[in-house]
Motif scaffolding. Structure first.
Motif, PDB file in Angstrom:
ATOM      1  N   ASP A   1     -37.884  58.916 -25.404  1.00  0.00           N
ATOM      2  CA  ASP A   1     -38.597  57.754 -25.920  1.00  0.00           C
ATOM      3  C   ASP A   1     -39.850  58.115 -26.713  1.00  0.00           C
ATOM      4  O   ASP A   1     -40.518  57.231 -27.243  1.00  0.00           O
ATOM      5  CB  ASP A   1     -38.927  56.795 -24.773  1.00  0.00           C
ATOM      6  N   THR A   2     -40.159  59.404 -26.832  1.00  0.00           N
ATOM      7  CA  THR A   2     -41.311  59.821 -27.624  1.00  0.00           C
ATOM      8  C   THR A   2     -40.953  60.082 -29.083  1.00  0.00           C
ATOM      9  O   THR A   2     -41.832  60.335 -29.896  1.00  0.00           O
ATOM     10  CB  THR A   2     -41.961  61.093 -27.044  1.00  0.00           C
ATOM     11  N   ASP A   3     -39.672  60.006 -29.408  1.00  0.00           N
ATOM     12  CA  ASP A   3     -39.223  60.299 -30.777  1.00  0.00           C
ATOM     13  C   ASP A   3     -38.069  59.360 -31.126  1.00  0.00           C
ATOM     14  O   ASP A   3     -37.060  59.343 -30.422  1.00  0.00           O
ATOM     15  CB  ASP A   3     -38.767  61.759 -30.839  1.00  0.00           C
ATOM     16  N   PRO A   4     -38.207  58.590 -32.211  1.00  0.00           N
ATOM     17  CA  PRO A   4     -37.149  57.637 -32.578  1.00  0.00           C
ATOM     18  C   PRO A   4     -35.779  58.296 -32.818  1.00  0.00           C
ATOM     19  O   PRO A   4     -34.750  57.712 -32.479  1.00  0.00           O
ATOM     20  CB  PRO A   4     -37.663  56.987 -33.861  1.00  0.00           C
ATOM     21  N   GLU A   5     -35.772  59.497 -33.367  1.00  0.00           N
ATOM     22  CA  GLU A   5     -34.493  60.178 -33.606  1.00  0.00           C
ATOM     23  C   GLU A   5     -33.845  60.585 -32.281  1.00  0.00           C
ATOM     24  O   GLU A   5     -32.632  60.465 -32.121  1.00  0.00           O
ATOM     25  CB  GLU A   5     -34.698  61.394 -34.504  1.00  0.00           C
ATOM     26  N   TRP A   6     -34.644  61.090 -31.351  1.00  0.00           N
ATOM     27  CA  TRP A   6     -34.096  61.448 -30.040  1.00  0.00           C
ATOM     28  C   TRP A   6     -33.573  60.210 -29.331  1.00  0.00           C
ATOM     29  O   TRP A   6     -32.519  60.245 -28.717  1.00  0.00           O
ATOM     30  CB  TRP A   6     -35.149  62.102 -29.162  1.00  0.00           C
ATOM     31  N   ARG A   7     -34.347  59.123 -29.397  1.00  0.00           N
ATOM     32  CA  ARG A   7     -33.931  57.886 -28.731  1.00  0.00           C
ATOM     33  C   ARG A   7     -32.602  57.412 -29.289  1.00  0.00           C
ATOM     34  O   ARG A   7     -31.705  57.004 -28.559  1.00  0.00           O
ATOM     35  CB  ARG A   7     -35.002  56.803 -28.869  1.00  0.00           C
ATOM     36  N   ALA A   8     -32.440  57.480 -30.614  1.00  0.00           N
ATOM     37  CA  ALA A   8     -31.186  57.063 -31.252  1.00  0.00           C
ATOM     38  C   ALA A   8     -30.030  57.990 -30.869  1.00  0.00           C
ATOM     39  O   ALA A   8     -28.910  57.533 -30.640  1.00  0.00           O
ATOM     40  CB  ALA A   8     -31.357  57.035 -32.771  1.00  0.00           C
ATOM     41  N   GLU A   9     -30.306  59.279 -30.802  1.00  0.00           N
ATOM     42  CA  GLU A   9     -29.253  60.269 -30.517  1.00  0.00           C
ATOM     43  C   GLU A   9     -28.857  60.299 -29.037  1.00  0.00           C
ATOM     44  O   GLU A   9     -27.681  60.346 -28.706  1.00  0.00           O
ATOM     45  CB  GLU A   9     -29.730  61.658 -30.937  1.00  0.00           C
ATOM     46  N   TYR A  10     -29.844  60.289 -28.143  1.00  0.00           N
ATOM     47  CA  TYR A  10     -29.580  60.546 -26.734  1.00  0.00           C
ATOM     48  C   TYR A  10     -29.834  59.354 -25.810  1.00  0.00           C
ATOM     49  O   TYR A  10     -29.467  59.408 -24.639  1.00  0.00           O
ATOM     50  CB  TYR A  10     -30.443  61.708 -26.231  1.00  0.00           C
ATOM     51  N   GLY A  11     -30.446  58.313 -26.304  1.00  0.00           N
ATOM     52  CA  GLY A  11     -30.977  57.241 -25.472  1.00  0.00           C
ATOM     53  C   GLY A  11     -30.019  56.584 -24.512  1.00  0.00           C
ATOM     54  O   GLY A  11     -30.396  56.231 -23.401  1.00  0.00           O
ATOM     55  N   ASP A  12     -28.766  56.428 -24.883  1.00  0.00           N
ATOM     56  CA  ASP A  12     -27.813  55.750 -23.992  1.00  0.00           C
ATOM     57  C   ASP A  12     -27.070  56.723 -23.088  1.00  0.00           C
ATOM     58  O   ASP A  12     -26.233  56.315 -22.303  1.00  0.00           O
ATOM     59  CB  ASP A  12     -26.825  54.920 -24.800  1.00  0.00           C
ATOM     60  N   ARG A  13     -27.391  58.025 -23.173  1.00  0.00           N
ATOM     61  CA  ARG A  13     -26.667  59.027 -22.383  1.00  0.00           C
ATOM     62  C   ARG A  13     -27.580  59.867 -21.508  1.00  0.00           C
ATOM     63  O   ARG A  13     -27.112  60.832 -20.923  1.00  0.00           O
ATOM     64  CB  ARG A  13     -25.884  59.956 -23.314  1.00  0.00           C
ATOM     65  N   VAL A  14     -28.863  59.549 -21.411  1.00  0.00           N
ATOM     66  CA  VAL A  14     -29.756  60.405 -20.638  1.00  0.00           C
ATOM     67  C   VAL A  14     -29.389  60.401 -19.175  1.00  0.00           C
ATOM     68  O   VAL A  14     -28.868  59.392 -18.684  1.00  0.00           O
ATOM     69  CB  VAL A  14     -31.242  60.003 -20.808  1.00  0.00           C
ATOM     70  N   PRO A  15     -29.607  61.498 -18.513  1.00  0.00           N
ATOM     71  CA  PRO A  15     -30.133  62.751 -19.039  1.00  0.00           C
ATOM     72  C   PRO A  15     -29.091  63.512 -19.859  1.00  0.00           C
ATOM     73  O   PRO A  15     -27.906  63.429 -19.580  1.00  0.00           O
ATOM     74  CB  PRO A  15     -30.489  63.540 -17.783  1.00  0.00           C
TER      75      PRO A  15
END
Length: 86
Positions: free
Chosen positions: A47-61
């Motif tokens: 959640d500290t980076d919009p690209e990370w949130r878009a890429e990984y957000g629904d699959r964390v960890p």
């Protein structure tokens, strides 16, 4: 992302988010395996980076090994050990 490279070239990153029980479990699992093998790891909040949130957000960890996606939602400790040469 600030991965820390292992002398053998391995790096491990746990992509997480705050208040995520599965993320906390994954961090402990990665810490255990990496500790056994002497491989450092880092933790990054998606959640500290919009690209990370878009890429990984629904699959964390999400577990990255050498900057490539290795696991998500949980850690397969046997598979992680094998990927790290243990």
């Amino acid at each position: 992302m600030a991965d820390v490279a292992h002398p053998q070239g391995h790096s491990v990153t746990v992509m997480t988010r705050a208040d995520c029980p599965a993320c906390e479990t994954a961090e402990r699992d990665v810490e255990r395996v990496c500790g056994e093998l002497g491989v450092p790891f880092t933790v990054a909040d998606v959640d500290t980076d919009p690209e990370w949130r878009a890429e990984y957000g629904d699959r964390v960890p999400v577990i990255l090994v050498d900057d490539a996606e290795h696991d998500y939602w949980s850690v397969d400790k046997t598979r992680l050990r094998a990927a790290l040469g243990g």
